[in-house]
Design a protein around this motif. Structure first.
Motif, PDB file in Angstrom:
ATOM      1  N   VAL A   1       0.850  -1.180   0.000  1.00 31.85           N
ATOM      2  CA  VAL A   1       0.000   0.000   0.000  1.00 31.85           C
ATOM      3  C   VAL A   1       0.888   1.233   0.000  1.00 31.85           C
ATOM      4  CG1 VAL A   1      -1.711   1.341   1.275  1.00 31.85           C
ATOM      5  CG2 VAL A   1      -1.896  -1.149   1.190  1.00 31.85           C
TER       6      VAL A   1
ATOM      7  N   HIS B   1      -1.709  -1.262  -4.012  1.00 27.47           N
ATOM      8  CA  HIS B   1      -2.670  -0.170  -3.915  1.00 27.47           C
ATOM      9  C   HIS B   1      -1.881   1.138  -3.885  1.00 27.47           C
ATOM     10  CE1 HIS B   1      -6.011  -2.896  -2.571  1.00 27.47           C
ATOM     11  NE2 HIS B   1      -4.969  -3.625  -2.202  1.00 27.47           N
TER      12      HIS B   1
ATOM     13  N   GLN C   1      -8.187  -0.074 -12.003  1.00 20.49           N
ATOM     14  CA  GLN C   1      -7.554  -1.290 -11.516  1.00 20.49           C
ATOM     15  C   GLN C   1      -7.051  -2.095 -12.700  1.00 20.49           C
ATOM     16  OE1 GLN C   1      -9.724  -4.592  -9.939  1.00 20.49           O
ATOM     17  NE2 GLN C   1     -11.621  -4.105 -11.039  1.00 20.49           N
TER      18      GLN C   1
END
Length: 260
Positions: free
Chosen positions: A170, A188, A242
């Protein structure tokens, strides 16, 4: 673009190199290009044990090509310990090079019944025992831990690389051009992604990449990649999106806009 090989993690910390072509020389060349000492991923592996799997090629193995591939693996900080082929005859080449054969129930033999009768029946159990002994020496069986998450809250600069081994990654700040983020799990990015991003690095084809501003130099999932030379669609470029692999067996990257 589809690579000639794929590296996967098993339930134990033993990697599997799955050859997608019978040309093991080509696999060795691509392996060195991606993970060799002169590559951007020179320290990607940490002398992990690996099983060479060429069973999908259904082609007899050339001993010299297998030897060259083993040397390439060692150069890339991987330790070849076993081999899985499509023909029983492949065993001679693998055993001569110090490898053991993976469990025979996982190998689809294409020899005739007459040839199969020539093999001593005790050989199957002996090979299975050797495989188990090698695995015991290389790793210990432990319960699979929960997948951890590595969180980075500072920008990734040009020339900087972050690798989340066995974890999701992340990022709370920008990945600049020339920067590189790699994870065995998902990635992410809650900021612009303008560098390189590689998810599912150890072969997890279910991994995904998310960004609120997708502008990558290179994007990759489980070895399937796309570079900025192939521009993204206007509804994806610079937008929240995505990236995942298609589930139709074609190993194609899919780019999908994220809408609230």
């Amino acid at each position: 673009m589809t690579a000639s090989f794929e590296i996967k993690s098993a339930h134990l910390p033993v990697m599997t190199l799955l050859a997608k072509t019978a040309d093991l020389q080509q696999v060795a060349v691509e392996l060195l290009k991606r993970y060799g000492p002169a590559s951007d991923n020179a320290e990607f592996f940490e002398h992990d044990a690996v099983v060479i799997d060429s069973s999908k090629t259904k082609t007899a193995v050339v001993a010299k090509d297998l030897s060259d591939l083993m040397q390439a693996l060692l150069t890339c900080r991987l330790k070849p310990v076993a081999f899985r082929g499509s023909l029983i005859g492949d065993a001679s080449a693998a055993l001569a090079l110090g490898l053991v054969m993976a469990p025979l129930e996982l190998v689809r033999s294409q020899t005739s019944a007459a040839e199969a009768k020539k093999a001593p029946p005790v050989q199957v159990e002996v090979i299975r025992e050797v495989v188990r002994d090698v695995v015991r020496e290389v790793v210990r069986e432990v319960p699979a831990p929960a997948v951890p998450t590595l969180i980075i809250d500072k920008p990734i600069r040009s020339g900087q690389k972050v690798y989340a081994r066995g974890a999701d990654l992340v990022l709370l700040a920008m990945v600049n051009q020339g920067g590189e983020v790699v994870a065995d799990g998902n990635i992410h990015v809650y900021a612009p992604l303008r560098g390189k991003a590689m998810a599912g690095a150890s072969g997890n084809a279910s991994a995904r990449i998310f960004s609120i501003c997708l502008e990558p130099e290179l994007i990759s999932i489980a070895g399937v990649y796309r570079t900025s030379e192939n521009p993204l669609a206007p509804e994806i470029q610079g937008k929240a999106a995505q990236v995942r692999l298609s589930d139709d067996g074609q190993e194609k990257l899919l780019f999908e806009a994220l809408t609230s």
